[in-house]
Motif scaffolding. Structure first.
Motif, PDB file in Angstrom:
ATOM      1  N   GLY A 369      -8.543  10.184  -0.880  1.00  0.00           N
ATOM      2  CA  GLY A 369      -7.333  10.152  -0.070  1.00  0.00           C
ATOM      3  C   GLY A 369      -7.513   9.750   1.373  1.00  0.00           C
ATOM      4  N   GLU A 372      -5.690   6.526   2.257  1.00  0.00           N
ATOM      5  CA  GLU A 372      -4.251   6.664   2.469  1.00  0.00           C
ATOM      6  C   GLU A 372      -3.939   7.030   3.918  1.00  0.00           C
ATOM      7  OE1 GLU A 372      -2.440   9.240  -0.415  1.00  0.00           O
ATOM      8  OE2 GLU A 372      -4.012   8.817  -1.873  1.00  0.00           O
ATOM      9  N   ALA A 517      -5.143   9.976  -4.566  1.00  0.00           N
ATOM     10  CA  ALA A 517      -6.131  11.037  -4.780  1.00  0.00           C
ATOM     11  C   ALA A 517      -5.757  11.910  -5.969  1.00  0.00           C
ATOM     12  CB  ALA A 517      -6.264  11.893  -3.509  1.00  0.00           C
TER      13      ALA A 517
END
Length: 546
Positions: A369, A372, A517
């Protein structure tokens, strides 16, 4: 314990299998390397007189045969390499489950610190026992090995890994997180290896006393192929039980997620002060790059310093032309240059592995993640991918430059090579490292969950160099090996292929969405999980119907 064994079954199967395969492949060469017994006797005498070889491999018995040579040389590398893997695994088993929150769940189920530590210790003991079985079974492929020799060798390797794991398990209670546990475990491993090496290569003194308590001393004490003594193995088992008890007591003195000593970085809380993802990647990886550069420089110095006697024996015709080392050194008029090329290929493989580890961080950032978060700040995924590729190229290049300086400094006296040879054969491995990083980057762009496949290429290339001539691999295939292109026109082809792979990777990552994720976890339903409500309602309706 059953749950832990089921969770760690991949490690319990894979690592012993790797030890078995590598030992079975490497052991037979010790029976065919030397042309006769006189050549082996000269090799043993030369090794016993070389302090650098003793520092690296330990003490060698006088009049050692092929079995003792295999247990001495291959055993040292197996204990060091597999021991490092076991230390990493022990750190992940000790503190990794606390960082992931699994230890809290076990604690809520009335599994206290002592029981949890005991379960971890038993898992490490089972892994070490399987490694011992793999090492002993692999040694049986060498001619002249008895079952007693194989059992002694497997016991020495397994107990060494077990004691290293127990020490890493203990120091893991001191660190505050998994990275700190890995660092302390590696420091203990390096200290134990260095102290034992100094006790073997220097005059008796303080190092000799400390070397006797090092886990690496077990091979010399048990003496596989020689005395096959079992007394030191019993003392090693007692030391393991003592370390487990101390670890259990230490674990009760700390809280979950905390260490006995709070270690805070002096730079913690300060801004990074970097502009752009490339500088950020270099800033995050600078510690690892520095360590790899120093490690490769030291490795080159050790290998070339040991290679002086090896080259002298090759010039005397001590090696059988059909053996692995005879095929590597016998195909060139300049034996010193051939050995430097062999060392360069080994260092190039290590630099390629380091480059793969850096390039794979782009895929890891995407799956956990972090990509992101960066994308939300306006940084495109393609820039993040290229940033880690640049860090891999810079890191491998710096490591090879330091290795080249060492090769140029010691190669002239030990091998009779020049600085130009060092630049051509050691620094010339940089295109192969860049190609390995490009392969890893391309895999991260297409299938980030399969980025581990990039680790396979460097070991395969080393295997072709080490065993290609002895197992009958065609010359055309061996000549196309990326690690064999140092100082040749093939290096330009590697760079061109790297540019093409990077271009394809950038195009691919621009045309797909980021892997979230949450989607990186397995979607398989647990057998005891909650069923959908609709199915549950149907079941209730059927049971309640008259």
């Amino acid at each position: 314990m059953r749950l832990r064994l089921r969770t760690e079954r991949a490690w319990l199967v894979t690592l012993p299998a790797v030890v078995l395969v590598l030992t079975a492949l490497l052991c037979p060469s010790y029976g065919t390397t030397y042309s006769d017994q006189a050549a082996m006797a000269r090799a043993v005498a030369s090794a016993r007189a070389n302090d650098t070889i003793l520092l690296l491999y330990g003490s060698l018995a006088h009049g050692a045969g092929p079995v003792q040579m295999a247990a001495w040389e291959l055993g040292a590398m197996t204990c060091l390499g597999i021991g490092g893997v076991v230390v990493f695994y022990a750190a992940a088993l000790t503190r990794g489950e606390e960082d992931r929150g699994r230890a809290e769940i076990l604690h809520a189920a009335s599994v206290g610190p002592a029981r949890r530590v005991l379960g971890q210790a038993l898992t490490l003991a089972l892994l070490s026992a399987l490694i011992a079985a793999g090492a002993g079974t692999g040694l049986l492929t060498l001619d002249g090995v008895s079952l007693a020799d194989a059992r002694a060798y497997g016991t020495a390797v397994g107990l060494t890994c077990l004691l290293l794991a127990a020490l890493a398990h203990l120091v893991g209670q001191i660190a505050s997180d998994a990275p700190g546990a890995r660092g302390l475990g590696l420091a203990v491993l390096a200290a134990a290896y260095l102290i034992y090496g100094l006790s073997c290569s220097q005059d008796p003194g303080w190092a000799d006393v400390l070397g006797r308590v090092s886990p690496f001393h077990l091979r010399q004490a048990i003496s596989p192929g020689g005395q096959n003594a079992w007394g030191p193995a019993l003392w090693g088992g007692c030391a393991w039980m003592l370390l487990v008890i101390i670890t259990m007591l230490t674990a009760r003195l700390r809280d979950l997620g905390q260490g006995l000593i709070t270690m805070r970085s002096p730079r913690a809380g300060r801004p990074l002060g970097v502009n752009g993802p490339v500088l950020l990647a270099l800033r995050l990886a600078r510690g690892g790059i520095t360590v790899w550069a120093l490690a490769l420089s030291a490795a080159v110095w050790l290998l070339i310093d040991m290679g002086g006697d090896l080259v002298a024996r090759a010039q005397e015709g001590a090696f059988d032309p059909g053996s692995g080392m005879g095929a590597i050194l016998g195909g060139s008029d300049d034996v010193g240059e051939a050995f430097l090329g062999y060392v360069g290929s080994l260092i190039g493989a290590l630099a390629a592995l380091h480059a793969v580890s850096l390039a794979n961080r782009a895929g890891a950032d995407e799956l956990v993640g972090r990509a992101e978060v960066l994308a939300s700040t306006g940084v495109r995924p393609a820039r993040l991918l290229l940033a880690w590729w640049c860090a891999a190229a810079v890191g491998s290049g710096l490591a090879l430059c330091c290795a080249t300086v060492s090769a140029a400094g010691v190669g002239g006296g030990a091998l009779g090579t020049s600085s130009r040879d060092a630049i051509r054969l050691v620094a010339g491995q940089w295109p192969a490292s860049v190609a390995a990083a490009s392969v890893a980057t391309a895999i991260c762009a297409f299938l980030p969950r399969w980025r581990g496949m990039a680790w396979l290429a460097p070991p395969i290339c080393v295997g072709l160099i080490q065993f290609g001539a002895t197992i009958g691999v065609p010359e055309r295939v061996r000549a196309a090996n990326p690690l064999a292109q140092a100082g040749r026109p093939g290096s330009w082809w590697l760079l061109c292929a790297s540019v093409m792979m990077i271009g394809i990777a950038v195009v691919r990552i621009r045309r797909r969405d980021l892997a979230l994720a949450s989607s990186s976890r397995s979607r398989r339903r647990h057998p005891h999980g909650i069923r959908p409500l609709t199915a549950l309602h149907r079941k209730e309706q059927r049971t309640s119907a008259p």
